[in-house]
Design an enzyme around this catalytic site. Sequence first.
Site, PDB file in Angstrom:
ATOM      1  CD  GLU A  59      23.919   4.748 -16.740  1.00 26.11           C
ATOM      2  OE1 GLU A  59      23.399   3.632 -16.705  1.00 26.11           O
ATOM      3  OE2 GLU A  59      24.679   5.106 -17.643  1.00 26.11           O
TER       4      GLU A  59
ATOM      5  CE  LYS B 175      30.641   8.060 -19.633  1.00 26.75           C
ATOM      6  NZ  LYS B 175      30.927   7.493 -20.968  1.00 26.75           N
TER       7      LYS B 175
ATOM      8  CG  ASP C  57      23.680   0.575 -22.250  1.00 23.92           C
ATOM      9  OD1 ASP C  57      22.430   0.512 -22.279  1.00 23.92           O
ATOM     10  OD2 ASP C  57      24.313   1.513 -22.763  1.00 23.92           O
TER      11      ASP C  57
HETATM   12  P1  NAD Z   1      21.481   5.961 -31.336  1.00 23.85           P
HETATM   13  O1  NAD Z   1      20.119   6.217 -30.796  1.00 23.85           O
HETATM   14  O2  NAD Z   1      22.191   7.057 -32.039  1.00 23.85           O
HETATM   15  O3  NAD Z   1      21.429   4.698 -32.340  1.00 23.85           O
HETATM   16  C1  NAD Z   1      20.765   3.509 -32.041  1.00 23.85           C
HETATM   17  C2  NAD Z   1      20.214   2.912 -33.328  1.00 23.85           C
HETATM   18  O4  NAD Z   1      19.644   1.624 -33.035  1.00 23.85           O
HETATM   19  C3  NAD Z   1      19.093   3.751 -33.965  1.00 23.85           C
HETATM   20  O5  NAD Z   1      19.450   4.124 -35.279  1.00 23.85           O
HETATM   21  C4  NAD Z   1      17.867   2.808 -33.937  1.00 23.85           C
HETATM   22  O6  NAD Z   1      17.027   2.975 -35.064  1.00 23.85           O
HETATM   23  C5  NAD Z   1      18.542   1.438 -33.914  1.00 23.85           C
HETATM   24  N1  NAD Z   1      17.719   0.336 -33.423  1.00 23.85           N
HETATM   25  C6  NAD Z   1      16.898   0.319 -32.347  1.00 23.85           C
HETATM   26  N2  NAD Z   1      16.323  -0.908 -32.239  1.00 23.85           N
HETATM   27  C7  NAD Z   1      16.829  -1.664 -33.231  1.00 23.85           C
HETATM   28  C8  NAD Z   1      16.669  -3.036 -33.626  1.00 23.85           C
HETATM   29  N3  NAD Z   1      15.864  -3.860 -32.959  1.00 23.85           N
HETATM   30  N4  NAD Z   1      17.348  -3.494 -34.709  1.00 23.85           N
HETATM   31  C9  NAD Z   1      18.182  -2.680 -35.389  1.00 23.85           C
HETATM   32  N5  NAD Z   1      18.371  -1.374 -35.075  1.00 23.85           N
HETATM   33  C10 NAD Z   1      17.714  -0.876 -33.998  1.00 23.85           C
HETATM   34  O7  NAD Z   1      22.336   5.432 -30.097  1.00 23.85           O
HETATM   35  P2  NAD Z   1      23.940   5.318 -29.990  1.00 23.85           P
HETATM   36  O8  NAD Z   1      24.506   6.518 -29.348  1.00 23.85           O
HETATM   37  O9  NAD Z   1      24.484   4.837 -31.295  1.00 23.85           O
HETATM   38  O10 NAD Z   1      24.041   4.155 -28.899  1.00 23.85           O
HETATM   39  C11 NAD Z   1      23.693   2.827 -29.251  1.00 23.85           C
HETATM   40  C12 NAD Z   1      23.578   1.999 -27.990  1.00 23.85           C
HETATM   41  O11 NAD Z   1      24.864   1.831 -27.410  1.00 23.85           O
HETATM   42  C13 NAD Z   1      22.710   2.624 -26.920  1.00 23.85           C
HETATM   43  O12 NAD Z   1      21.892   1.616 -26.360  1.00 23.85           O
HETATM   44  C14 NAD Z   1      23.682   3.156 -25.894  1.00 23.85           C
HETATM   45  O13 NAD Z   1      23.136   3.183 -24.595  1.00 23.85           O
HETATM   46  C15 NAD Z   1      24.792   2.147 -26.024  1.00 23.85           C
HETATM   47  N6  NAD Z   1      26.132   2.608 -25.635  1.00 23.85           N
HETATM   48  C16 NAD Z   1      26.904   1.729 -24.949  1.00 23.85           C
HETATM   49  C17 NAD Z   1      28.193   2.086 -24.602  1.00 23.85           C
HETATM   50  C18 NAD Z   1      29.058   1.091 -23.888  1.00 23.85           C
HETATM   51  O14 NAD Z   1      30.116   1.460 -23.401  1.00 23.85           O
HETATM   52  N7  NAD Z   1      28.700  -0.158 -23.821  1.00 23.85           N
HETATM   53  C19 NAD Z   1      28.683   3.362 -24.914  1.00 23.85           C
HETATM   54  C20 NAD Z   1      27.875   4.231 -25.640  1.00 23.85           C
HETATM   55  C21 NAD Z   1      26.594   3.842 -25.999  1.00 23.85           C
END
Ligand code: NAD
Length: 343
Positions: A58, A71, A229
């Site tokens: 993105e 970004k 997201d």
């Molecule tokens: P990450 O991959 O490091 O961690 C995600 C975790 O979720 C993993 O440990 C995985 O095992 C776990 N998981 C997946 N499905 C699951 C479920 N059903 N139940 C419980 N745990 C589950 O990712 P991250 O960098 O920590 O990012 C997490 C999420 O946040 C991503 O989807 C990312 O796109 C989103 N994010 C959003 C923003 C925002 O501004 N809203 C910013 C950064 C990241």
Amino acid sequence: MMNTPFLSAQGAAILVSRHGLSRCIRGLHDAIAHDFKRWEQFEKSARLATHSAEGVIEIMPISDGQTYGFKYVNGHPNNHRHELPTVMAFGVLASVQTGLPQFISELTLITALRTAATSVLAASHLAKPGARSMALIGNGAQSEFQAVAFHEALGIDRFYLYDTDLFATERLTHHLNELGFHVTRCKSVAQAVARADVITTATAAKTRAHVLTRDMLRPGVHINAIGGDCPGKTELHPDVLGNARVFVEYEPQTRIEGDIQQMPSDFPVIQLWEVLTGFALGRTHADQITVFDSVGFALEDFSALRYMHELAEEKGELEYLSLIPHMSNPKNLYGLISKAECA
Ligand code: NAD
């Protein structure tokens, strides 16, 4: 050559470590709150997303008429198989008047800090006063930052953890124990949220997941949903949204990417800036379920880039990149080659 100030991944980590994680999140919170309160000064658009089977890349642009920022960020939930983070990012600030880049920075680490700062900015207006406990569903890269931010800003001192990956929960438990937080590892989402005043869902799976369902929720809980997201990537059952007061960052983007993508196009939502400026009410009663359907908006990165630029300059952590050529005659671009040949 003209030198563009640059904050590297290592420079950002050193800066956060020396300045203090909590202090950096607080500084980012204040910068983001300041910019949300001048919402109408920004030229805004939903981010431009390029989807593939594995994830999304993105570009997130924004301008306040003086400074332009963007970004680059990805989201690839299976990246751990390549020993890469799910989310990686960098960003740029440039002068609107000339287009000259003024700052280029890593944003992988800083995205986690700015996301946590935005989460607590919303929660401090939406969570029940006196909230003390938090469930963290999804214990990956974002999770420690969420815990530290909520502890500092809201006084959360008890954490219930759940992840489908036991090793992720083990890592988070270890880090939160080191910080002296009270931690309970849970066997299911339902168990984790059963006693929580606040819930952060930060899961990463490119699927229409319903990690939280209505029957799991206590009255008055605040849900900080950050993992849904992207189109086709959700965390909340529609019944959760249908029974809650729902807040978003930038409505046109969240209608496409947030959990509300599952709801009708006229489903009522309130934008966070409206609460921060007093145009709209946040929580209206103690038993209400509130949801911050966060997807991450360009304004947060714009604020973060400005804050990190100032901090890096003040602390002497800037490097310089030779990104834009310097020409005594700006029309003689061709001359750069002959100059290089002589060098
Ligand atoms: P990450 O991959 O490091 O961690 C995600 C975790 O979720 C993993 O440990 C995985 O095992 C776990 N998981 C997946 N499905 C699951 C479920 N059903 N139940 C419980 N745990 C589950 O990712 P991250 O960098 O920590 O990012 C997490 C999420 O946040 C991503 O989807 C990312 O796109 C989103 N994010 C959003 C923003 C925002 O501004 N809203 C910013 C950064 C990241």
